[in-house]
Design an enzyme around this catalytic site. Structure first.
Site, PDB file in Angstrom:
ATOM      1  N   SER A  52      -0.490 -46.233  81.249  1.00  0.00           N
ATOM      2  CA  SER A  52      -0.230 -47.559  81.799  1.00  0.00           C
ATOM      3  C   SER A  52      -1.093 -48.584  81.085  1.00  0.00           C
ATOM      4  CB  SER A  52      -0.547 -47.598  83.292  1.00  0.00           C
ATOM      5  OG  SER A  52       0.346 -46.784  84.021  1.00  0.00           O
ATOM      6  N   LYS A  75       3.646 -50.957  94.392  1.00  0.00           N
ATOM      7  CA  LYS A  75       2.264 -50.554  94.125  1.00  0.00           C
ATOM      8  C   LYS A  75       1.347 -51.669  94.588  1.00  0.00           C
ATOM      9  CE  LYS A  75      -0.597 -48.555  90.476  1.00  0.00           C
ATOM     10  NZ  LYS A  75      -0.686 -48.215  89.038  1.00  0.00           N
ATOM     11  N   ARG A 116       6.465 -39.096  90.948  1.00  0.00           N
ATOM     12  CA  ARG A 116       5.233 -39.698  91.450  1.00  0.00           C
ATOM     13  C   ARG A 116       5.079 -39.330  92.915  1.00  0.00           C
ATOM     14  NH1 ARG A 116       4.265 -45.951  90.445  1.00  0.00           N
ATOM     15  NH2 ARG A 116       5.771 -46.226  92.128  1.00  0.00           N
TER      16      ARG A 116
END
Length: 214
Positions: free
Chosen positions: A110, A139, A41
């Site tokens: 997700s 996040k 990521r």
């Protein structure tokens, strides 16, 4: 043919938490501790840097038969021959990713709710990333936490492999798995650890040997 993936202990990289270590350094240590799958990521780098990071991890993981999943970027996944791509609710639609990536590509999606999970399964997702299970600072723009009850509720509605993420560590991972997750995905619990190998080993001890496979 799609690769068979062991989702039990799934590492998501984050260089901002890595104590100055490279992705390769952290991932090398983590797989020594039992990490089974790695997601790259990168939110704050150029496409060319992302591509370099992906190639470096492919060179590390491919000889060990550990799959690399690319977060968001289908182009990077295809360019390096990664096992798959992981898509958020605001990323490229799953159907478009499948059309471009073909049947070989593992596509994770997700899911922040039961509705997300049902829709992703109907569209052909290979696994679901349940996000977030607990509140997390990793996040900033996440949905309200699902909690253990949310994991159990989604488990009751889908047969897809479930990988839970968000605030998971060695203290609560067993409860997440007991609620119905097939695997746990972690960021800071390994990436920010002083000893990523030890941290991964502690988490790996929680994982069941009978996780669902695609």
């Amino acid at each position: 043919m799609k690769p068979i993936i062991d989702y039990r202990l799934y590492l998501v990289t984050d260089r901002s938490q890595s104590r100055g270590r490279s992705n390769v350094e952290v991932v090398t240590a983590a797989i020594d501790g039992g990490v089974c799958c790695v997601q790259l990521r990168e939110k704050d780098c150029s496409t060319r840097q992302f591509l370099r990071e992906a190639r470096e991890l492919m060179a590390l993981l491919q000889p060990r038969n550990i799959p690399l999943i690319i977060n968001d970027r289908l182009d990077i996944a295809l360019a390096v021959g990664a096992a798959g791509v992981h898509l958020g609710q605001n990323d490229l639609p799953l159907r478009e990713a499948r059309r471009l990536g073909g049947d070989r590509l593992i596509i994770g999606v997700s899911a922040e709710s039961i509705e997300d999970a049902i829709a992703a399964e109907a569209e052909g997702a290979d696994y679901l990333g349940l996000s977030p299970v607990f509140a997390t600072a990793t996040k900033k723009d996440h949905a309200p936490p699902l909690g253990l009850n949310g994991v159990a509720a989604i488990r009751a509605r889908t047969g897809l492999p479930l990988v839970a993420i968000g605030g998971i560590n060695a203290g609560n991972g067993a409860a997440v798995l007991a609620a119905g997750a097939d695997g746990i995905a972690v960021v800071s619990a390994i990436v920010a650890a002083a000893d990523p190998t030890h941290a991964a080993r502690e988490l790996h001890r929680l994982c069941r040997p009978d996780s669902r496979l695609p």
